[in-house]
Write a protein that holds these residues in place. Structure first.
Motif, PDB file in Angstrom:
ATOM      1  N   CYS A  83      11.240   5.424   6.392  1.00  0.00           N
ATOM      2  CA  CYS A  83      10.102   5.165   6.186  1.00  0.00           C
ATOM      3  C   CYS A  83       9.797   3.463   6.039  1.00  0.00           C
ATOM      4  CB  CYS A  83       9.723   5.638   5.214  1.00  0.00           C
ATOM      5  SG  CYS A  83       9.612   7.702   5.288  1.00  0.00           S
ATOM      6  N   THR A  84       8.419   3.099   6.407  1.00  0.00           N
ATOM      7  CA  THR A  84       8.077   1.937   6.468  1.00  0.00           C
ATOM      8  C   THR A  84       6.841   1.584   5.559  1.00  0.00           C
ATOM      9  OG1 THR A  84       6.823   1.780   8.547  1.00  0.00           O
ATOM     10  CG2 THR A  84       9.223   0.984   8.770  1.00  0.00           C
ATOM     11  N   VAL A  85       6.818   0.295   5.050  1.00  0.00           N
ATOM     12  CA  VAL A  85       5.475   0.353   4.113  1.00  0.00           C
ATOM     13  C   VAL A  85       4.349  -0.250   5.040  1.00  0.00           C
ATOM     14  CG1 VAL A  85       4.324  -1.295   2.569  1.00  0.00           C
ATOM     15  CG2 VAL A  85       7.009  -0.156   2.108  1.00  0.00           C
ATOM     16  N   VAL A  86       3.258   0.348   4.826  1.00  0.00           N
ATOM     17  CA  VAL A  86       1.995  -0.124   5.879  1.00  0.00           C
ATOM     18  C   VAL A  86       1.264  -1.007   4.961  1.00  0.00           C
ATOM     19  CG1 VAL A  86       0.076   0.894   6.971  1.00  0.00           C
ATOM     20  CG2 VAL A  86       2.103   2.056   7.186  1.00  0.00           C
ATOM     21  N   LYS A  87       0.882  -0.477   3.705  1.00  0.00           N
ATOM     22  CA  LYS A  87       0.256  -1.167   2.761  1.00  0.00           C
ATOM     23  C   LYS A  87       0.623  -0.709   1.276  1.00  0.00           C
ATOM     24  CE  LYS A  87      -5.121  -1.289   1.977  1.00  0.00           C
ATOM     25  NZ  LYS A  87      -6.145  -0.566   2.383  1.00  0.00           N
ATOM     26  N   TRP A  88       0.869  -1.994   0.607  1.00  0.00           N
ATOM     27  CA  TRP A  88       1.440  -1.711  -0.763  1.00  0.00           C
ATOM     28  C   TRP A  88       0.785  -2.475  -1.777  1.00  0.00           C
ATOM     29  CZ3 TRP A  88       4.823   2.294  -1.503  1.00  0.00           C
ATOM     30  CH2 TRP A  88       5.219   2.499  -2.988  1.00  0.00           C
ATOM     31  N   GLU A  89      -0.189  -1.868  -2.519  1.00  0.00           N
ATOM     32  CA  GLU A  89      -1.136  -2.502  -3.468  1.00  0.00           C
ATOM     33  C   GLU A  89      -0.588  -2.268  -4.955  1.00  0.00           C
ATOM     34  OE1 GLU A  89      -5.231  -2.155  -2.740  1.00  0.00           O
ATOM     35  OE2 GLU A  89      -4.947  -2.805  -0.629  1.00  0.00           O
ATOM     36  N   GLY A  90       0.411  -1.216  -5.067  1.00  0.00           N
ATOM     37  CA  GLY A  90       0.716  -0.993  -6.320  1.00  0.00           C
ATOM     38  C   GLY A  90       0.238   0.392  -7.142  1.00  0.00           C
ATOM     39  N   LYS A  91       0.730   0.486  -8.130  1.00  0.00           N
ATOM     40  CA  LYS A  91       0.230   1.828  -8.917  1.00  0.00           C
ATOM     41  C   LYS A  91      -1.337   1.743  -9.129  1.00  0.00           C
ATOM     42  CE  LYS A  91       0.863   4.492 -13.221  1.00  0.00           C
ATOM     43  NZ  LYS A  91       1.649   4.575 -14.272  1.00  0.00           N
ATOM     44  N   GLY A  92      -1.970   2.768  -8.837  1.00  0.00           N
ATOM     45  CA  GLY A  92      -3.372   2.969  -9.006  1.00  0.00           C
ATOM     46  C   GLY A  92      -4.290   2.526  -7.805  1.00  0.00           C
ATOM     47  N   LYS A  93      -3.203   2.260  -6.738  1.00  0.00           N
ATOM     48  CA  LYS A  93      -4.155   1.698  -5.575  1.00  0.00           C
ATOM     49  C   LYS A  93      -3.500   2.146  -4.371  1.00  0.00           C
ATOM     50  CE  LYS A  93      -5.861  -2.360  -7.894  1.00  0.00           C
ATOM     51  NZ  LYS A  93      -6.168  -3.780  -8.015  1.00  0.00           N
ATOM     52  N   PRO A  94      -3.753   1.623  -3.267  1.00  0.00           N
ATOM     53  CA  PRO A  94      -3.179   2.277  -1.816  1.00  0.00           C
ATOM     54  C   PRO A  94      -1.594   1.788  -1.873  1.00  0.00           C
ATOM     55  CG  PRO A  94      -5.358   1.627  -1.260  1.00  0.00           C
ATOM     56  CD  PRO A  94      -4.961   1.000  -2.698  1.00  0.00           C
ATOM     57  N   CYS A  95      -0.983   2.927  -1.710  1.00  0.00           N
ATOM     58  CA  CYS A  95       0.635   2.331  -1.364  1.00  0.00           C
ATOM     59  C   CYS A  95       0.872   3.390  -0.303  1.00  0.00           C
ATOM     60  CB  CYS A  95       1.446   2.853  -2.508  1.00  0.00           C
ATOM     61  SG  CYS A  95       1.175   1.816  -3.856  1.00  0.00           S
ATOM     62  N   TYR A  96       0.711   2.971   1.091  1.00  0.00           N
ATOM     63  CA  TYR A  96       0.726   3.741   2.209  1.00  0.00           C
ATOM     64  C   TYR A  96       2.118   3.438   2.920  1.00  0.00           C
ATOM     65  CZ  TYR A  96      -4.242   4.067   2.472  1.00  0.00           C
ATOM     66  OH  TYR A  96      -5.511   4.359   2.321  1.00  0.00           O
ATOM     67  N   MET A  97       2.739   4.390   3.235  1.00  0.00           N
ATOM     68  CA  MET A  97       4.266   4.513   3.903  1.00  0.00           C
ATOM     69  C   MET A  97       3.898   5.238   5.378  1.00  0.00           C
ATOM     70  SD  MET A  97       6.319   3.376   1.770  1.00  0.00           S
ATOM     71  CE  MET A  97       7.774   3.773   2.277  1.00  0.00           C
ATOM     72  N   ARG A  98       4.740   4.999   6.385  1.00  0.00           N
ATOM     73  CA  ARG A  98       4.822   5.621   7.632  1.00  0.00           C
ATOM     74  C   ARG A  98       6.193   6.113   7.574  1.00  0.00           C
ATOM     75  NH1 ARG A  98       2.771   2.185  10.920  1.00  0.00           N
ATOM     76  NH2 ARG A  98       0.662   3.088  11.113  1.00  0.00           N
ATOM     77  N   ASP A  99       6.031   7.532   8.072  1.00  0.00           N
ATOM     78  CA  ASP A  99       7.387   7.984   8.082  1.00  0.00           C
ATOM     79  C   ASP A  99       8.076   7.882   9.356  1.00  0.00           C
ATOM     80  OD1 ASP A  99       6.261   9.979  10.174  1.00  0.00           O
ATOM     81  OD2 ASP A  99       5.994  11.543   8.573  1.00  0.00           O
ATOM     82  N   PRO A 100       9.179   8.176   9.981  1.00  0.00           N
ATOM     83  CA  PRO A 100       9.870   8.281  11.305  1.00  0.00           C
ATOM     84  C   PRO A 100       8.878   8.755  12.131  1.00  0.00           C
ATOM     85  CG  PRO A 100      11.601   8.795   9.627  1.00  0.00           C
ATOM     86  CD  PRO A 100      10.264   8.927   8.978  1.00  0.00           C
ATOM     87  N   PHE A 101       8.009   9.782  12.064  1.00  0.00           N
ATOM     88  CA  PHE A 101       7.520  10.475  13.272  1.00  0.00           C
ATOM     89  C   PHE A 101       5.948   9.868  13.287  1.00  0.00           C
ATOM     90  CE2 PHE A 101      10.132  12.775  10.505  1.00  0.00           C
ATOM     91  CZ  PHE A 101      11.037  13.230  11.419  1.00  0.00           C
ATOM     92  N   GLY A 102       5.687   8.384  12.811  1.00  0.00           N
ATOM     93  CA  GLY A 102       4.522   7.815  12.887  1.00  0.00           C
ATOM     94  C   GLY A 102       3.426   8.270  12.128  1.00  0.00           C
ATOM     95  N   PHE A 103       3.402   9.287  11.113  1.00  0.00           N
ATOM     96  CA  PHE A 103       2.589   9.938  10.180  1.00  0.00           C
ATOM     97  C   PHE A 103       2.461   8.771   8.728  1.00  0.00           C
ATOM     98  CE2 PHE A 103       3.729  13.608  12.454  1.00  0.00           C
ATOM     99  CZ  PHE A 103       2.683  14.142  13.098  1.00  0.00           C
ATOM    100  N   VAL A 104       1.275   8.432   8.632  1.00  0.00           N
ATOM    101  CA  VAL A 104       1.102   7.605   7.431  1.00  0.00           C
ATOM    102  C   VAL A 104       0.725   8.251   6.078  1.00  0.00           C
ATOM    103  CG1 VAL A 104      -0.450   5.621   6.330  1.00  0.00           C
ATOM    104  CG2 VAL A 104       0.244   5.723   8.829  1.00  0.00           C
ATOM    105  N   PHE A 105       1.187   8.309   5.016  1.00  0.00           N
ATOM    106  CA  PHE A 105       0.879   8.814   3.932  1.00  0.00           C
ATOM    107  C   PHE A 105       0.616   8.040   2.606  1.00  0.00           C
ATOM    108  CE2 PHE A 105       5.344   9.244   4.451  1.00  0.00           C
ATOM    109  CZ  PHE A 105       5.929   8.913   3.536  1.00  0.00           C
ATOM    110  N   ASN A 106       0.061   8.320   1.690  1.00  0.00           N
ATOM    111  CA  ASN A 106      -0.168   7.424   0.362  1.00  0.00           C
ATOM    112  C   ASN A 106       0.857   8.245  -0.697  1.00  0.00           C
ATOM    113  OD1 ASN A 106      -1.518   5.384  -1.369  1.00  0.00           O
ATOM    114  ND2 ASN A 106      -2.274   6.986  -2.273  1.00  0.00           N
ATOM    115  N   LEU A 107       1.467   7.234  -1.442  1.00  0.00           N
ATOM    116  CA  LEU A 107       2.120   7.733  -2.587  1.00  0.00           C
ATOM    117  C   LEU A 107       1.507   7.428  -3.973  1.00  0.00           C
ATOM    118  CD1 LEU A 107       5.559   6.132  -1.980  1.00  0.00           C
ATOM    119  CD2 LEU A 107       4.885   8.644  -1.734  1.00  0.00           C
ATOM    120  N   TRP A 108       1.361   8.195  -4.960  1.00  0.00           N
ATOM    121  CA  TRP A 108       0.489   8.211  -6.232  1.00  0.00           C
ATOM    122  C   TRP A 108       1.295   8.429  -7.185  1.00  0.00           C
ATOM    123  CZ3 TRP A 108      -4.227   5.710  -6.235  1.00  0.00           C
ATOM    124  CH2 TRP A 108      -5.055   6.020  -7.325  1.00  0.00           C
ATOM    125  N   GLU A 109       1.369   7.586  -8.349  1.00  0.00           N
ATOM    126  CA  GLU A 109       2.243   7.909  -9.481  1.00  0.00           C
ATOM    127  C   GLU A 109       1.555   8.151 -10.589  1.00  0.00           C
ATOM    128  OE1 GLU A 109       4.404   5.047 -12.652  1.00  0.00           O
ATOM    129  OE2 GLU A 109       4.941   4.571 -10.843  1.00  0.00           O
TER     130      GLU A 109
END
Length: 110
Positions: A83-109
């Motif tokens: 996976c690759t980082v698309v946008k990473w602003e840290g906890k409580g903010k957008p943390c977007y990753m792109r999976d190996p298939f091209g889909f983007v998702f956000n991680l939320w802690e």
């Protein structure tokens, strides 16, 4: 035994658009979704099953969200799995990753 990060799909979906005002108007007036919250660069709609967020930004397609217990460890584990980082602003903010298939998702802690 190696510790493996747990990922749980949230009920949030985000759509980013450079035309926030027009998108909010469309989802509210055309599709009839009720605006439940609004900020300066985002709006949240009540759809019943999920919370739909429209945010100002680059169009990346629908962005699903996964809840994790440790944001940084999740990022490391996902990068090890191509996976690759698309946008990473840290906890409580957008943390977007792109999976190996091209889909983007956000991680939320939580």
């Amino acid at each position: 035994l190696l510790y493996r990060m747990s990922f749980r799909l949230s009920k949030n979906i985000n759509l980013e658009t450079p035309n926030l005002e027009e998108a909010v108007q469309f989802y509210h007036e055309v599709l009839g979704l009720r605006i439940t919250e609004m900020g300066t660069d985002w709006a949240r709609f009540d759809t019943g099953a999920v919370s739909l967020f429209i945010t100002e930004g680059k169009s990346l397609g629908p962005i699903t969200e996964f809840i994790v217990a440790d944001l940084e460890n999740a990022r490391v584990e996902l990068m090890e799995k191509s996976c690759t980082v698309v946008k990473w602003e840290g906890k409580g903010k957008p943390c977007y990753m792109r999976d190996p298939f091209g889909f983007v998702f956000n991680l939320w802690e939580v």
